[in-house]
Design a protein around this motif. Structure first.
Motif, PDB file in Angstrom:
ATOM      1  N   ILE A 179       6.081   4.264  -1.078  1.00  0.00           N
ATOM      2  CA  ILE A 179       5.126   3.246  -1.704  1.00  0.00           C
ATOM      3  C   ILE A 179       4.547   2.642  -0.520  1.00  0.00           C
ATOM      4  N   ASP A 180       3.056   2.746  -0.421  1.00  0.00           N
ATOM      5  CA  ASP A 180       2.386   2.236   0.543  1.00  0.00           C
ATOM      6  C   ASP A 180       1.799   0.666   0.568  1.00  0.00           C
ATOM      7  N   ASP A 181       1.286   0.038   1.640  1.00  0.00           N
ATOM      8  CA  ASP A 181       0.821  -1.163   1.625  1.00  0.00           C
ATOM      9  C   ASP A 181       1.621  -2.019   1.051  1.00  0.00           C
ATOM     10  N   PHE A 182       3.272  -2.011   1.025  1.00  0.00           N
ATOM     11  CA  PHE A 182       3.931  -2.960   0.465  1.00  0.00           C
ATOM     12  C   PHE A 182       3.670  -4.452   0.768  1.00  0.00           C
ATOM     13  N   ALA A 237       7.489   0.185   8.949  1.00  0.00           N
ATOM     14  CA  ALA A 237       6.468  -0.669   9.301  1.00  0.00           C
ATOM     15  C   ALA A 237       5.322  -0.012   9.884  1.00  0.00           C
ATOM     16  N   GLU A 238       4.089  -0.486   9.181  1.00  0.00           N
ATOM     17  CA  GLU A 238       2.932   0.130   9.455  1.00  0.00           C
ATOM     18  C   GLU A 238       1.936  -0.962  10.513  1.00  0.00           C
ATOM     19  N   GLY A 239       1.184  -0.343  11.175  1.00  0.00           N
ATOM     20  CA  GLY A 239       0.348  -1.312  12.210  1.00  0.00           C
ATOM     21  C   GLY A 239       1.293  -1.993  13.315  1.00  0.00           C
TER      22      GLY A 239
HETATM   23 MG    MG Z   1      -0.636   1.864   4.426  1.00  0.00          MG
END
Ligand code: MG
Ligand code: C2E
Ligand code: MG
Ligand code: MG
Length: 281
Positions: A179-182, A237-239
């Motif tokens: 599940i992306d951009d949570f 963790a993104e970014g």
């Molecule tokens: Mg994303």
């Protein structure tokens, strides 16, 4: 005087509108020729294990090489492709190309690589999506469990019951789901449990918030990690851009890290070189 200024402003407005419209038109034209001319390519952004910095996989990210405008990011052409429906064909190409790279990296002795591929709303609306993906992956002689499909929280929650069924079908075939951009969509926690996704990716917004004064993002990130772990999900963790973000995320026991600090999206050959380095060490 005011009238003249008004006219000048209008002319400027018109000219910039034309430039934007022209750019959109140029991109649309390039996309019609993109498959024949080989304008698309993939970048692979490395993903690392939280505590050991061991390379665990990558996320495939598409690029468009425009003959005049140069290298374009997905935000410039994915929305157009989504509207025209071309995204369906593009999405199939992305999976096929990803499988070819995975097979190539396997010949280098890296058999446990998992690569994440993004899915957009129009793709998810295709009733034969799962079967099509199975066919592509099998034809390329890659195991389904080497592909992770990413669906944004907002898209997943749009028709949550349908998402539950789609995720089940993907998982029966052996694919993994993230599940992306949570944190940016509106989740029903009941559905989050029913999705049974393998991974939850914390949106970059919260990662960058870890550097800010105050404890808001910190509280949210640690709550998301606790929630995910209690549902047996891994957290990515993104970014991640700074050492202090990385350290905090490690203390919070975030499972995987992705971001410019650790690695930017790389060409397939640059990613291969990184893999070789990892193997050697
Ligand atoms: Mg994303
Ligand atoms: P996403 O799936 O959330 O991908 C992460 C985006 O964040 C990527 O942007 C990546 O380059 C960028 N990023 C990674 N680390 C950092 C960092 O430390 N700092 C900052 N500022 N950015 C970072 P990109 O490649 O421009 O992709 C944007 C979005 O386009 C993706 O967001 C995804 O939703 C979509 N997209 C990309 N490739 C595909 C594709 O093949 N198919 C579909 N349907 N969508 C795609
Ligand atoms: Mg993604
Ligand atoms: Mg994002």
């Amino acid at each position: 005087e005011a009238k003249r200024a008004g006219r000048a402003t209008w002319r400027f407005f018109e000219a910039s509108m034309n430039a934007a419209a022209m750019r959109t038109l140029q991109i649309q034209n390039a996309m019609r020729a993109a498959f024949d001319e080989g304008y698309f390519s993939l970048r692979f952004q490395p993903k690392f294990r939280g505590t050991t910095n061991e390379l665990v996989g990558a996320e495939a990210l598409i690029r468009l090489h425009h003959p005049e405008l140069g290298l374009l990011m997905p935000s410039e052409f994915i929305p157009t492709a989504e509207r025209s429906g071309q995204i369906v064909q593009i999405g199939q190409w992305v999976v096929r190309e990803t499988c070819r790279q995975i097979r190539h990296w396997q010949t280098m002795g890296l058999s446990s690589m998992k690569v994440a591929v993004n899915l957009s709303p129009r793709q998810i609306a295709q009733p034969d999506l799962v079967d099509t993906m199975i066919d592509i992956v099998r034809a390329e002689h890659v195991r389904c469990d080497q592909i992770i499909f990413e669906i944004t929280e907002a898209v997943a929650m749009h028709d949550a019951q349908k998402t539950v069924e789609m995720i089940q079908a993907f998982q029966r075939a052996g694919f993994e789901i993230a599940i992306d951009d949570f944190g940016t969509g509106y989740s029903s926690l009941a559905y989050l449990e029913r999705f049974r996704a393998k991974q939850l990716k914390i949106d970059r917004f919260f990662t960058s918030g870890l550097d800010a004064q105050g404890n808001e993002s910190r509280a949210i990130v640690s709550a998301i990690i606790a929630l995910a772990h209690s549902l047996n999900m891994e957290v990515v963790a993104e970014g991640v851009e700074t050492q202090s973000q990385l350290t905090e995320l490690q203390i919070m026991e975030c499972d995987q890290m992705q971001g410019y600090l650790l690695g930017k999206p790389l060409t397939a050959s640059a990613f291969g070189a990184l893999l070789e380095e990892q193997l050697a060490s």
